[in-house]
Design a protein around this motif. Structure first.
Motif, PDB file in Angstrom:
ATOM      1  N   SER A  20       4.609   2.719  -2.230  1.00 31.11           N
ATOM      2  CA  SER A  20       3.799   3.314  -1.162  1.00 31.11           C
ATOM      3  C   SER A  20       4.796   3.651   0.019  1.00 31.11           C
ATOM      4  O   SER A  20       5.940   3.171  -0.022  1.00 31.11           O
ATOM      5  CB  SER A  20       2.777   2.254  -0.584  1.00 31.11           C
ATOM      6  N   VAL A  74      -1.098   1.133   3.618  1.00 35.69           N
ATOM      7  CA  VAL A  74      -1.487   0.816   2.332  1.00 35.69           C
ATOM      8  C   VAL A  74      -1.593  -0.724   2.074  1.00 35.69           C
ATOM      9  O   VAL A  74      -0.606  -1.431   2.184  1.00 35.69           O
ATOM     10  CB  VAL A  74      -0.415   1.274   1.204  1.00 35.69           C
ATOM     11  N   LEU A 104       3.121  -4.433  -4.856  1.00 33.36           N
ATOM     12  CA  LEU A 104       3.337  -3.523  -4.088  1.00 33.36           C
ATOM     13  C   LEU A 104       4.890  -3.194  -3.611  1.00 33.36           C
ATOM     14  O   LEU A 104       5.283  -4.161  -3.181  1.00 33.36           O
ATOM     15  CB  LEU A 104       2.591  -3.538  -2.821  1.00 33.36           C
ATOM     16  N   VAL A 132       1.242   5.789  -3.937  1.00 28.97           N
ATOM     17  CA  VAL A 132       0.232   5.901  -3.027  1.00 28.97           C
ATOM     18  C   VAL A 132       0.935   6.843  -1.945  1.00 28.97           C
ATOM     19  O   VAL A 132       1.751   6.530  -1.282  1.00 28.97           O
ATOM     20  CB  VAL A 132      -0.448   4.797  -2.696  1.00 28.97           C
ATOM     21  N   GLU A 135      -0.583   9.228   1.787  1.00 26.64           N
ATOM     22  CA  GLU A 135      -1.577   9.023   2.723  1.00 26.64           C
ATOM     23  C   GLU A 135      -1.756  10.198   3.557  1.00 26.64           C
ATOM     24  O   GLU A 135      -0.734  10.745   3.929  1.00 26.64           O
ATOM     25  CB  GLU A 135      -1.559   7.647   3.623  1.00 26.64           C
ATOM     26  N   MET A 172      -4.673   8.628  -0.222  1.00 28.56           N
ATOM     27  CA  MET A 172      -5.596   7.880   0.684  1.00 28.56           C
ATOM     28  C   MET A 172      -5.916   8.735   1.832  1.00 28.56           C
ATOM     29  O   MET A 172      -4.904   9.076   2.467  1.00 28.56           O
ATOM     30  CB  MET A 172      -4.935   6.598   1.088  1.00 28.56           C
ATOM     31  N   TYR A 194     -10.484   2.293   1.720  1.00 26.72           N
ATOM     32  CA  TYR A 194      -9.930   1.003   0.988  1.00 26.72           C
ATOM     33  C   TYR A 194     -10.824   0.462  -0.020  1.00 26.72           C
ATOM     34  O   TYR A 194     -10.334   0.025  -0.959  1.00 26.72           O
ATOM     35  CB  TYR A 194      -9.911  -0.220   2.091  1.00 26.72           C
ATOM     36  N   PHE A 204      -9.804   2.538  -2.909  1.00 22.25           N
ATOM     37  CA  PHE A 204      -8.572   2.322  -3.192  1.00 22.25           C
ATOM     38  C   PHE A 204      -8.418   1.026  -4.345  1.00 22.25           C
ATOM     39  O   PHE A 204      -8.013   1.034  -5.002  1.00 22.25           O
ATOM     40  CB  PHE A 204      -7.824   2.182  -2.077  1.00 22.25           C
TER      41      PHE A 204
END
Ligand code: BJ8
Length: 425
Positions: free
Chosen positions: A75, A80, A92, A140, A142, A165, A183, A186
């Motif tokens: 990320s 995230v 992550l 990910v 955003e 996202m 969320y 996700f």
């Protein structure tokens, strides 16, 4: 580097020549900046080890996790939620983006006037030099600043599993419900990736794991209130950077161990800088590994950095998630409540950030603020002007810096920062 590591990197598809060059730059910078510091806490030895193995042992651990059926998610943003990732049996990692690489190739895809952080993320991908990026099963992105938002459209052609996202830009009820629905979306995407459903038990445990690592960082931050400062800003920044990719439980234990040592240092009045050294709060854009240019210049000028109002720092870590919920729904609400407080400059209006800067100045007894803005970062550069004005109205000196990852402006920055530190004495 052992042959085992080289074949690991080769299997990941890294460009070994480029990767050697990147490791060379990273190792040299670390040697010059970190290993040359005097009087560091012994506990920093752990972080020195982590940095020496940043593309070695930690990558091997991640690949071992993958072999055992876990998934790795990369990320670029503190929005995230690690809690959801852990609860669905994935790990992550923050993708650092703190150095220029393959810039000629990058500028074929992105305009020149894109911030260094975004360019760096593309450079690492195009140059095939980041083992974290290449190990990830999902990346990910955003919708935060315009630069990132549009860059992910181009990144989609470069990475296999990019998930974007959507994020609110206004702290309204509608904004909060957007965050909640994103969320939930996700969570489903991560469950789909891992084949593991998030349960109330797994989510509670994940919240506790992430809270523990944030609490350890809170403890470290709070010890930086002491004068003389028991730890340099450079070392504290390193702990905040390693936060993003270390094993969470081991990270928590290591930070707590340093805190035990720092408590003893405070009791002994032992500092890394003399008592009454000028104390500086750095506020603004995230400082990713190995972007240590600003703190190195500040601390070489004899001031100590006592806090970072930044996503690699207190903006990213400051709030815990309520773990008292009993159902997945209740805990998701708590996660939304926690992340909705992040006061990134993409929000408009964004008064909470200025309040937080003021709170930090008081809590860490800062004598002045350096506002750190990356060139072409509109959200933080735009906010830097009202921040400076508001602080100066309260007679708090503020220096606005606009820079990038290059070394070209180091001399000019040094001159300005030394003059600022003199002003604070
Ligand atoms: S929550 S700060 S990590 S978006 S420096 S790319 S803002 S043009 S990084 Fe960030 Fe999440 Fe916000 Fe934090 Fe854009 Fe600025 Fe570049 Fe930036």
């Amino acid at each position: 580097m052992s042959e085992d590591y080289r074949s690991m990197w080769k299997n990941l598809g890294l460009d070994l020549e480029g990767h050697d060059a990147l490791l060379g730059v990273l190792g040299k910078a670390y040697q010059d900046i970190y290993l040359s510091q005097k009087n560091r806490p012994e506990g920093m030895g752990y972080f020195d080890f982590v940095m020496s193995e940043v593309h070695g042992l930690r990558i091997k651990e991640l690949l071992d996790e993958k072999a055992a059926g876990r998934r790795i998610i990369g990320s670029y943003c503190v929005f995230v939620p690690e809690e959801i990732v852990l609860a669905a049996n994935a790990t992550l990692v923050g993708l650092c983006s703190g150095a220029d690489f393959a810039m000629e190739e990058v500028e074929k895809l992105l305009p020149r006037n894109t911030c260094a952080l975004i360019k760096s993320s593309f450079g690492f991908k195009l140059g095939k030099v980041c083992p974290y990026l290449e190990s990830a099963d999902m990346i990910v992105g955003e919708n935060t600043c315009d630069g990132k938002k549009k860059a992910y459209e181009s990144m989609n052609d470069l990475v296999e599993n990019l998930y974007v996202m959507d994020l609110p830009q206004v702290k309204s009820e509608n904004g909060k419900s957007l965050l909640r629905s994103e969320y939930i979306r996700f969570k489903a995407a991560v469950e789909n990736l891992t084949g593991v459903s998030v349960t109330a038990e797994s989510l509670k445990e994940a919240i506790r794991t992430v809270n523990a690592k944030r609490s350890a960082i809170h403890r470290l931050s709070s010890l930086r209130k002491a004068d003389p400062a028991p730890i340099s800003g450079l070392d504290a920044l390193l702990a905040n950077q390693v936060f993003f990719y270390d094993n969470p439980a081991r990270f928590t234990e290591s930070v707590n161990k340093i805190c035990d040592e720092l408590e003893q240092r405070i009791a002994d009045k032992k500092g890394v800088f003399p008592e009454k050294a000028p104390r500086i709060l750095v506020s603004g854009c995230p400082q990713a590994v190995p972007n240590w240019k600003l703190p190195m210049i500040v601390e070489a000028a004899g001031a100590v950095i006592v806090g970072e109002e930044s996503c690699v720092g207190e903006r990213g870590t400051r709030n815990l998630t309520d773990d008292s919920g009993e159902t997945v729904e209740q805990m998701l609400d708590a996660i939304v409540d926690r992340y909705f407080q992040v006061d990134c400059a993409i929000f408009t209006p964004n008064p909470d950030r200025l309040d937080h800067i003021r709170e930090m100045i008081a809590a860490y007894k800062a004598d002045g603020v350096i506002h750190y803005g990356l060139q072409f970062c509109q959200p933080y550069l735009m906010e830097s002007i009202p921040v400076e004005k508001a602080l100066e109205e309260k007679n708090i000196p503020c220096l606005r810096i606009e820079t990038d990852y290059g070394a070209e402006d180091a001399g000019q920055l040094k001159t300005r920062i030394e003059a600022f530190v003199e002003q604070l004495r």
